[in-house]
Design a protein around this motif. Sequence first.
Motif, PDB file in Angstrom:
ATOM      1  N   ASN A   7       4.076   3.663  -3.653  1.00 27.14           N
ATOM      2  CA  ASN A   7       4.270   4.924  -4.368  1.00 27.14           C
ATOM      3  C   ASN A   7       5.409   5.733  -3.731  1.00 27.14           C
ATOM      4  O   ASN A   7       5.909   6.677  -4.329  1.00 27.14           O
ATOM      5  CB  ASN A   7       2.974   5.738  -4.416  1.00 27.14           C
ATOM      6  N   SER A  32       0.789  -1.228   0.000  1.00 25.80           N
ATOM      7  CA  SER A  32       0.000   0.000   0.000  1.00 25.80           C
ATOM      8  C   SER A  32       0.823   1.281   0.000  1.00 25.80           C
ATOM      9  O   SER A  32       0.273   2.353  -0.232  1.00 25.80           O
ATOM     10  CB  SER A  32      -1.001   0.002   1.162  1.00 25.80           C
ATOM     11  N   SER A  51      -8.404  -2.599  -9.058  1.00 26.19           N
ATOM     12  CA  SER A  51      -7.220  -3.354  -9.497  1.00 26.19           C
ATOM     13  C   SER A  51      -6.098  -3.275  -8.460  1.00 26.19           C
ATOM     14  O   SER A  51      -5.393  -4.258  -8.227  1.00 26.19           O
ATOM     15  CB  SER A  51      -6.732  -2.854 -10.857  1.00 26.19           C
ATOM     16  N   GLY A  52      -5.928  -2.121  -7.817  1.00 30.22           N
ATOM     17  CA  GLY A  52      -4.906  -1.990  -6.786  1.00 30.22           C
ATOM     18  C   GLY A  52      -5.218  -2.826  -5.562  1.00 30.22           C
ATOM     19  O   GLY A  52      -4.335  -3.461  -4.970  1.00 30.22           O
ATOM     20  N   ASN A  85      -3.014  -5.878  -3.906  1.00 30.06           N
ATOM     21  CA  ASN A  85      -2.669  -5.838  -2.485  1.00 30.06           C
ATOM     22  C   ASN A  85      -3.240  -7.031  -1.749  1.00 30.06           C
ATOM     23  O   ASN A  85      -2.592  -7.610  -0.878  1.00 30.06           O
ATOM     24  CB  ASN A  85      -3.153  -4.527  -1.860  1.00 30.06           C
ATOM     25  N   LYS A  91       6.081  -1.282  -8.422  1.00 34.86           N
ATOM     26  CA  LYS A  91       4.965  -0.553  -9.026  1.00 34.86           C
ATOM     27  C   LYS A  91       3.922  -0.244  -7.960  1.00 34.86           C
ATOM     28  O   LYS A  91       3.646  -1.060  -7.088  1.00 34.86           O
ATOM     29  CB  LYS A  91       4.354  -1.398 -10.145  1.00 34.86           C
ATOM     30  N   TYR A  92       3.325   0.933  -8.033  1.00 38.34           N
ATOM     31  CA  TYR A  92       2.308   1.333  -7.062  1.00 38.34           C
ATOM     32  C   TYR A  92       0.967   0.707  -7.412  1.00 38.34           C
ATOM     33  O   TYR A  92       0.503   0.786  -8.543  1.00 38.34           O
ATOM     34  CB  TYR A  92       2.180   2.851  -7.021  1.00 38.34           C
ATOM     35  N   TYR A  93       0.360   0.086  -6.407  1.00 35.24           N
ATOM     36  CA  TYR A  93      -0.973  -0.490  -6.534  1.00 35.24           C
ATOM     37  C   TYR A  93      -1.865   0.219  -5.527  1.00 35.24           C
ATOM     38  O   TYR A  93      -1.894  -0.138  -4.351  1.00 35.24           O
ATOM     39  CB  TYR A  93      -0.945  -1.995  -6.278  1.00 35.24           C
ATOM     40  N   ASN A  94      -2.558   1.232  -5.983  1.00 36.88           N
ATOM     41  CA  ASN A  94      -3.397   2.049  -5.115  1.00 36.88           C
ATOM     42  C   ASN A  94      -4.489   1.176  -4.499  1.00 36.88           C
ATOM     43  O   ASN A  94      -5.342   0.637  -5.213  1.00 36.88           O
ATOM     44  CB  ASN A  94      -4.018   3.186  -5.935  1.00 36.88           C
ATOM     45  N   PRO A  95      -4.484   1.029  -3.168  1.00 30.26           N
ATOM     46  CA  PRO A  95      -5.476   0.156  -2.532  1.00 30.26           C
ATOM     47  C   PRO A  95      -6.893   0.713  -2.562  1.00 30.26           C
ATOM     48  O   PRO A  95      -7.826   0.049  -2.121  1.00 30.26           O
ATOM     49  CB  PRO A  95      -4.957   0.031  -1.093  1.00 30.26           C
ATOM     50  N   THR A 110      -8.347   1.556  -5.416  1.00 31.22           N
ATOM     51  CA  THR A 110      -8.923   1.195  -6.708  1.00 31.22           C
ATOM     52  C   THR A 110      -9.144  -0.316  -6.708  1.00 31.22           C
ATOM     53  O   THR A 110      -8.495  -1.042  -5.945  1.00 31.22           O
ATOM     54  CB  THR A 110      -7.986   1.570  -7.873  1.00 31.22           C
TER      55      THR A 110
END
Length: 190
Positions: free
Chosen positions: A51, A48, A66-67, A71, A58-62, A64
């Motif tokens: 970024n 999380s 897909s993020g 996560n 790679k950033y996985y925005n929690p 969204t």
Amino acid sequence: MATTVGEARAGLAPASLQLPGIVLGVGLGGFVDGILLHQLLQWHHMLSSTNHDRIGVKYYNPHTVSGLEMNTLWDGIFHAVCWIAVLTGLAILYSRVTHNRRRVWTSRVLWGWALAGWGLFNLVEGVLDHHILGIHHVHGGPYQVWWDIGFLVFGALLLVGGWLLQRSGQPFDPDAPTARQAERDAGLSR
């Protein structure tokens, strides 16, 4: 002159509960972290904070879909590792404690080492993931460094408290007779 198994083992130290206790504590501590902080409170997930990480993940925005999916996948991998640690700790414990297995579950030595293992988990995971890699923090935001330090302090307290608890316990000898066995043996020798 024949000797019994008990007499043959008399010169050996009883099986140590240190390793199985620590490994169990690492796994159980990981489960507390994952269930409480990842799932119930949803303060963070495994990736999380990528970024702002230090390794270029790679950033996985929690926030969204897909993020959150990515996560959640990594949270699941984390839980699988915790499960393997618990199973390994139980297997080591089972192999070392061959008699009086029921007594081991009330042993301060076992639970002291388990608390120490939980503390060790917090210290290693906290230093590695929160400070060195920076892939997540206990609770992101303006005070995240204080949450991360608090996690480390809690880990240190668990480690010291577990060590003190195991020292206060009776050494566990799986081959030592229980009170019931001692009474039975005394009755037979009369």
